[in-house]
Design a protein around this motif. Structure first.
Motif, PDB file in Angstrom:
ATOM      1  N   ASN A 115     -21.119   5.837 -24.870  1.00 40.00           N
ATOM      2  CA  ASN A 115     -20.008   6.517 -25.536  1.00 40.00           C
ATOM      3  C   ASN A 115     -18.833   6.518 -24.573  1.00 40.00           C
ATOM      4  OD1 ASN A 115     -18.203   8.662 -26.473  1.00 40.00           O
ATOM      5  ND2 ASN A 115     -19.869   9.219 -27.873  1.00 40.00           N
ATOM      6  N   VAL A 116     -17.643   6.161 -25.051  1.00 43.06           N
ATOM      7  CA  VAL A 116     -16.493   6.027 -24.154  1.00 43.06           C
ATOM      8  C   VAL A 116     -16.150   7.338 -23.464  1.00 43.06           C
ATOM      9  CG1 VAL A 116     -14.672   6.513 -25.854  1.00 43.06           C
ATOM     10  CG2 VAL A 116     -14.225   4.917 -23.963  1.00 43.06           C
TER      11      VAL A 116
ATOM     12  N   GLU B  86     -16.596   4.292 -33.602  1.00 46.74           N
ATOM     13  CA  GLU B  86     -15.904   5.481 -33.092  1.00 46.74           C
ATOM     14  C   GLU B  86     -16.344   5.823 -31.677  1.00 46.74           C
ATOM     15  OE1 GLU B  86     -14.994   9.440 -31.984  1.00 46.74           O
ATOM     16  OE2 GLU B  86     -17.040   8.749 -32.434  1.00 46.74           O
ATOM     17  N   LYS B  87     -17.600   5.591 -31.344  1.00 48.83           N
ATOM     18  CA  LYS B  87     -18.112   5.916 -30.013  1.00 48.83           C
ATOM     19  C   LYS B  87     -17.406   5.129 -28.913  1.00 48.83           C
ATOM     20  CE  LYS B  87     -22.406   4.907 -30.549  1.00 48.83           C
ATOM     21  NZ  LYS B  87     -23.847   4.744 -30.206  1.00 48.83           N
TER      22      LYS B  87
ATOM     23  N   THR C  93      -9.054   7.439 -27.775  1.00 52.77           N
ATOM     24  CA  THR C  93      -7.904   8.089 -28.401  1.00 52.77           C
ATOM     25  C   THR C  93      -7.299   9.088 -27.426  1.00 52.77           C
ATOM     26  OG1 THR C  93      -9.201   9.908 -29.334  1.00 52.77           O
ATOM     27  CG2 THR C  93      -8.975   7.903 -30.680  1.00 52.77           C
ATOM     28  N   ALA C  94      -6.047   9.453 -27.681  1.00 50.44           N
ATOM     29  CA  ALA C  94      -5.407  10.480 -26.861  1.00 50.44           C
ATOM     30  C   ALA C  94      -6.146  11.804 -26.977  1.00 50.44           C
ATOM     31  CB  ALA C  94      -3.955  10.632 -27.286  1.00 50.44           C
ATOM     32  N   GLU C  95      -6.672  12.094 -28.152  1.00 53.45           N
ATOM     33  CA  GLU C  95      -7.385  13.347 -28.349  1.00 53.45           C
ATOM     34  C   GLU C  95      -8.568  13.447 -27.395  1.00 53.45           C
ATOM     35  OE1 GLU C  95     -10.448  16.014 -29.460  1.00 53.45           O
ATOM     36  OE2 GLU C  95     -10.659  13.838 -29.800  1.00 53.45           O
ATOM     37  N   LYS C  96      -9.322  12.375 -27.233  1.00 55.94           N
ATOM     38  CA  LYS C  96     -10.473  12.386 -26.330  1.00 55.94           C
ATOM     39  C   LYS C  96     -10.024  12.571 -24.882  1.00 55.94           C
ATOM     40  CE  LYS C  96     -13.396   9.483 -29.286  1.00 55.94           C
ATOM     41  NZ  LYS C  96     -14.138   8.209 -29.422  1.00 55.94           N
ATOM     42  N   ILE C  97      -8.988  11.874 -24.490  1.00 58.90           N
ATOM     43  CA  ILE C  97      -8.485  11.973 -23.122  1.00 58.90           C
ATOM     44  C   ILE C  97      -7.994  13.388 -22.820  1.00 58.90           C
ATOM     45  CG2 ILE C  97      -6.674  11.175 -21.540  1.00 58.90           C
ATOM     46  CD1 ILE C  97      -6.852   8.437 -22.935  1.00 58.90           C
TER      47      ILE C  97
ATOM     48  N   SER D  89      -8.941  -2.012 -32.347  1.00 56.18           N
ATOM     49  CA  SER D  89      -8.840  -0.572 -32.569  1.00 56.18           C
ATOM     50  C   SER D  89      -9.523   0.230 -31.472  1.00 56.18           C
ATOM     51  CB  SER D  89      -9.451  -0.212 -33.932  1.00 56.18           C
ATOM     52  OG  SER D  89     -10.812  -0.605 -33.996  1.00 56.18           O
ATOM     53  N   GLU D  90      -9.997  -0.456 -30.402  1.00 56.56           N
ATOM     54  CA  GLU D  90     -10.728   0.265 -29.357  1.00 56.56           C
ATOM     55  C   GLU D  90      -9.816   1.146 -28.514  1.00 56.56           C
ATOM     56  OE1 GLU D  90      -8.767  -2.763 -27.208  1.00 56.56           O
ATOM     57  OE2 GLU D  90      -9.993  -2.984 -29.019  1.00 56.56           O
ATOM     58  N   THR D  91      -8.528   0.810 -28.438  1.00 55.21           N
ATOM     59  CA  THR D  91      -7.561   1.619 -27.704  1.00 55.21           C
ATOM     60  C   THR D  91      -6.472   2.039 -28.672  1.00 55.21           C
ATOM     61  OG1 THR D  91      -7.999   0.290 -25.724  1.00 55.21           O
ATOM     62  CG2 THR D  91      -6.079   1.745 -25.662  1.00 55.21           C
ATOM     63  N   ASP D  92      -6.581   3.254 -29.157  1.00 51.36           N
ATOM     64  CA  ASP D  92      -5.639   3.748 -30.158  1.00 51.36           C
ATOM     65  C   ASP D  92      -4.236   3.854 -29.549  1.00 51.36           C
ATOM     66  OD1 ASP D  92      -5.583   5.110 -32.988  1.00 51.36           O
ATOM     67  OD2 ASP D  92      -4.351   6.371 -31.665  1.00 51.36           O
ATOM     68  N   LYS D  93      -3.232   3.583 -30.348  1.00 51.53           N
ATOM     69  CA  LYS D  93      -1.857   3.619 -29.847  1.00 51.53           C
ATOM     70  C   LYS D  93      -1.412   5.020 -29.454  1.00 51.53           C
ATOM     71  CE  LYS D  93      -0.140  -0.650 -31.815  1.00 51.53           C
ATOM     72  NZ  LYS D  93       0.970  -1.334 -32.513  1.00 51.53           N
ATOM     73  N   SER D  94      -2.180   6.024 -29.855  1.00 48.83           N
ATOM     74  CA  SER D  94      -1.867   7.384 -29.404  1.00 48.83           C
ATOM     75  C   SER D  94      -2.001   7.523 -27.891  1.00 48.83           C
ATOM     76  CB  SER D  94      -2.787   8.394 -30.103  1.00 48.83           C
ATOM     77  OG  SER D  94      -4.149   8.190 -29.743  1.00 48.83           O
ATOM     78  N   CYS D  95      -2.751   6.600 -27.259  1.00 49.03           N
ATOM     79  CA  CYS D  95      -2.932   6.641 -25.807  1.00 49.03           C
ATOM     80  C   CYS D  95      -1.704   6.132 -25.053  1.00 49.03           C
ATOM     81  CB  CYS D  95      -4.140   5.799 -25.397  1.00 49.03           C
ATOM     82  SG  CYS D  95      -5.712   6.274 -26.131  1.00 49.03           S
TER      83      CYS D  95
END
Length: 347
Positions: free
Chosen positions: A216-217, A253-254, A258-262, A279-285
């Motif tokens: 899991n990332v 998803e795992k 995302t920025a939320e996870k960070i 889609s592995e690196t969401d642009k929110s990051c």
């Protein structure tokens, strides 16, 4: 291919500790504004039979900033290469060898770039050969880590991607030259490593690196560095120029960052991505201070300037003669332990 030539950069195996220090030192000086060494205007042939943005343009820009010229020597619509009444690869490479001083090649199949290197007296740089390697991308990754965080040997590094991705093997091989304190693979439990990759991981362990594995990332966000790309590398490396774009792979998803996870984990992990991303690196990051993937793009130019300048000056690579390894991936693969154990099977 049963031999190798120290004139070429085909694999991270070609690079030894002194070579790595030299390239990183040259690149750092260029990035800091020093005038690069120039050898007089040369002709750089770009042979790209697969699509490329950063590698192709990066070498083009690097060559231009060194005062060199670039020519497309690929199988373009106006080329005779591969045509029914055209010419074969051997004649094509021998012909362009009379026009150029160095060739940068991205090929669909692993062996093609090795065959090109055999056919020409010119130095050849592997810009990505199928599921083989991408040594200059690995140099960019280490340079970015060093510029932002310092000595790689003092860092904890995680890698989340398809282990058959060409940048991944080159990245792991270069880490052997500066083993980090900790190295973690972020992979699905059923994912297997090739024998070569597993052996590289075992080398790191024997050099004192703690080896872990997570599925899991989020388990990688307590590291200094996370290099991430899709867990499905075939969606990136299988296409040829002109192929119709396939539907974009949607990451599990795992393995999606995302920025939320960070932010939720208050992670300070530096995020690398060789790009292109799916889609592995969401642009929110992108707006977070963790994101370093466009910094990688910027720093790729001084790295490629450093590589070009030393190769055009006739500087050889010393790594392969010491490792006695052969390029390319083996036909078999083996599992890596799914536990968080420092022991990794290389059998």
């Amino acid at each position: 291919m049963t031999g190798f030539s120290v004139k070429d950069l085909l694999s991270a195996d070609d690079i030894d500790e002194a070579d790595l220090a030299d390239v990183l030192s040259r690149a750092a000086a260029i990035a800091d504004g020093a005038a690069p060494d120039k050898t007089g205007a040369k002709m750089i042939g770009l042979f790209f039979e697969q699509e490329s943005t950063r590698t192709r343009i990066g070498f083009d820009v690097a060559a231009s900033r060194l005062g060199h010229h670039v020519v497309d020597v690929s199988a373009s619509p106006g080329s005779r290469l591969g045509k029914a009444q055209g010419e074969d690869l051997e004649d094509h490479i021998r012909t362009i060898s009379e026009y150029c001083d160095l060739i940068v090649a991205r090929t669909q199949h692993v062996a093609t770039v090795e065959e090109m290197a055999r056919l020409t007296h010119l130095p050849v740089i592997n810009g990505g050969n199928g599921i083989g390697e991408h040594p200059t991308q690995a140099l960019v990754d280490l340079f970015t880590m060093q510029r932002r965080l310092g000595d790689v040997r003092q860092l904890s590094v995680a890698l989340s991607c398809d282990p058959t991705a060409r940048h991944a093997l080159s990245f792991m091989k270069l880490l052997r030259l500066c083993p980090p304190k900790r190295f973690t693979l972020c992979l699905a439990p059923e994912t297997k490593l090739s024998n070569v990759a597993a052996a590289v991981i075992d080398d790191l362990r024997q050099n004192g690196t703690i080896i872990d594995r997570v599925d899991n990332v989020e388990g990688a966000l307590n590291h200094d560095v996370l290099s991430i790309q899709t867990q499905n590398a075939s969606s990136i490396i299988s296409g040829r120029i002109g192929d119709t774009d396939a539907a974009q792979h949607v990451e599990d998803e795992k393995f999606t960052l995302t920025a939320e996870k960070i932010l939720r984990l208050q992670s300070k992990t530096m995020i690398l991505n060789p790009l292109p991303r799916h889609s592995e690196t969401d642009k929110s990051c992108d707006s977070l201070p963790n994101a370093a993937y466009f910094e990688q793009v910027r720093l790729s130019v001084p790295i490629r300037m450093a590589v070009l300048s030393r190769m055009l000056a006739g500087r050889r690579w010393a790594g392969r003669s010491r490792l006695h390894l052969q390029p390319g991936w083996p036909a078999t693969s083996s599992p890596i332990s799914s536990s968080l154990s420092p022991s990794v099977s290389s059998s």
